[in-house]
Design a protein around this motif. Structure first.
Motif, mmCIF file in Angstrom:
data_model
loop_
_atom_site.group_PDB
_atom_site.id
_atom_site.type_symbol
_atom_site.label_atom_id
_atom_site.label_comp_id
_atom_site.label_asym_id
_atom_site.label_seq_id
_atom_site.Cartn_x
_atom_site.Cartn_y
_atom_site.Cartn_z
ATOM 1 N N SER A 1 30.401 29.330 36.840
ATOM 2 C CA SER A 1 31.210 29.212 37.875
ATOM 3 C C SER A 1 32.851 29.281 38.468
ATOM 4 O O SER A 1 32.949 30.673 39.414
ATOM 5 C CB SER A 1 30.510 28.398 38.583
ATOM 6 O OG SER A 1 32.064 26.338 38.683
ATOM 7 N N ARG A 2 33.518 28.941 37.189
ATOM 8 C CA ARG A 2 35.134 29.358 37.408
ATOM 9 C C ARG A 2 34.568 31.240 36.838
ATOM 10 O O ARG A 2 35.886 31.525 38.160
ATOM 11 C CB ARG A 2 36.045 28.317 36.139
ATOM 12 C CG ARG A 2 37.034 28.682 36.252
ATOM 13 C CD ARG A 2 38.077 28.322 37.235
ATOM 14 N NE ARG A 2 39.445 29.368 36.744
ATOM 15 C CZ ARG A 2 40.483 29.591 37.796
ATOM 16 N NH1 ARG A 2 40.046 28.757 38.771
ATOM 17 N NH2 ARG A 2 41.380 29.903 37.092
ATOM 18 N N GLU A 3 34.135 31.521 36.494
ATOM 19 C CA GLU A 3 34.375 33.075 35.653
ATOM 20 C C GLU A 3 34.130 33.717 36.646
ATOM 21 O O GLU A 3 34.859 35.205 37.088
ATOM 22 C CB GLU A 3 33.999 32.776 34.624
ATOM 23 C CG GLU A 3 34.272 32.838 33.349
ATOM 24 C CD GLU A 3 33.771 32.918 32.444
ATOM 25 O OE1 GLU A 3 32.757 34.868 31.918
ATOM 26 O OE2 GLU A 3 34.015 33.047 31.070
ATOM 27 N N ARG A 4 32.553 33.117 37.588
ATOM 28 C CA ARG A 4 32.315 34.562 38.764
ATOM 29 C C ARG A 4 33.675 34.229 40.281
ATOM 30 O O ARG A 4 33.425 35.348 40.489
ATOM 31 C CB ARG A 4 30.421 33.801 39.684
ATOM 32 C CG ARG A 4 29.812 34.241 38.764
ATOM 33 C CD ARG A 4 28.522 33.737 39.565
ATOM 34 N NE ARG A 4 28.184 32.116 39.265
ATOM 35 C CZ ARG A 4 28.017 32.099 38.379
ATOM 36 N NH1 ARG A 4 26.861 32.045 37.588
ATOM 37 N NH2 ARG A 4 27.367 30.132 38.863
ATOM 38 N N ALA A 5 34.034 32.839 40.441
ATOM 39 C CA ALA A 5 35.235 33.185 41.088
ATOM 40 C C ALA A 5 36.095 34.071 40.557
ATOM 41 O O ALA A 5 36.853 34.610 41.993
ATOM 42 C CB ALA A 5 36.076 31.535 41.585
ATOM 43 N N ILE A 6 36.738 33.494 39.518
ATOM 44 C CA ILE A 6 37.425 34.921 38.845
ATOM 45 C C ILE A 6 37.295 35.989 39.383
ATOM 46 O O ILE A 6 38.282 37.119 39.744
ATOM 47 C CB ILE A 6 38.392 34.382 37.554
ATOM 48 C CG1 ILE A 6 38.813 33.032 37.261
ATOM 49 C CG2 ILE A 6 39.187 35.707 37.059
ATOM 50 C CD1 ILE A 6 38.697 32.689 36.383
ATOM 51 N N GLU B 1 34.854 37.684 41.157
ATOM 52 C CA GLU B 1 34.908 38.091 42.922
ATOM 53 C C GLU B 1 36.213 38.354 43.370
ATOM 54 O O GLU B 1 36.952 39.012 44.021
ATOM 55 C CB GLU B 1 34.228 36.839 43.883
ATOM 56 C CG GLU B 1 34.519 37.132 45.220
ATOM 57 C CD GLU B 1 33.641 38.337 45.467
ATOM 58 O OE1 GLU B 1 33.700 38.210 47.061
ATOM 59 O OE2 GLU B 1 32.849 38.684 44.669
ATOM 60 N N ARG B 2 37.751 36.837 42.581
ATOM 61 C CA ARG B 2 38.809 37.266 43.057
ATOM 62 C C ARG B 2 39.988 38.461 43.324
ATOM 63 O O ARG B 2 40.104 39.030 43.398
ATOM 64 C CB ARG B 2 39.670 36.097 42.670
ATOM 65 C CG ARG B 2 41.540 36.048 42.907
ATOM 66 C CD ARG B 2 42.335 35.046 42.577
ATOM 67 N NE ARG B 2 41.116 33.624 42.620
ATOM 68 C CZ ARG B 2 41.688 33.338 40.416
ATOM 69 N NH1 ARG B 2 41.965 33.625 39.979
ATOM 70 N NH2 ARG B 2 40.920 32.043 40.785
#
Length: 130
Positions: free
Chosen positions: A98-103, A105-106
């Motif tokens: 989830s952290r990697e996906r957020a990065i 996306e950012r």
């Protein structure tokens, strides 16, 4: 050190030692108005002194930015590796998707498709290949 040259056609050439690569004019004959002996200032691609000076100034700032980016890249990778070691040492998982996906996306929102590619490289630098 060999430097690739990207021509205006988009193709990459590798000049031979001591010889300019394809598409690199030999001066002065291949320069428009080259009979006057005008040569581009070293590495600027223009014989016009004011433009050459401005190009040098701009490139100095680009070099400063590159140095800062490299330092930040290296710091980010170290910090990311520390997070991973700390997480795994405490019984956590190697990755938090989830952290990697957020990065991802950012970076995609800020920079588009190239941002996604940049984020993937940053993630890999910090955690290694999957």
């Amino acid at each position: 050190m060999m430097t690739d040259v990207v021509e205006s056609s988009g193709s990459v050439t590798r000049p031979e030692a001591g010889r300019p690569g394809p598409g690199v004019p030999s001066f002065p004959a291949d320069v428009p108005g080259g009979d006057d002996g005008a040569k581009p200032a070293a590495g600027t691609g223009t014989p016009e002194p004011a433009a050459a000076a401005r190009i040098v100034e701009i490139r100095e700032r680009i070099d400063e930015i590159d140095r800062a980016l490299i330092e930040l890249w290296q710091e980010r990778a170290r910090l990311s590796q520390e997070v991973g070691v700390t997480r795994m040492a405490s019984g956590g998982t190697r990755l938090v998707l989830s952290r990697e996906r957020a990065i991802l996306e950012r970076f995609r929102v800020a920079l588009g498709a190239d941002g996604t590619q940049l984020a993937l490289l940053l993630l890999r630098a910090g955690r290694g290949p999957l």
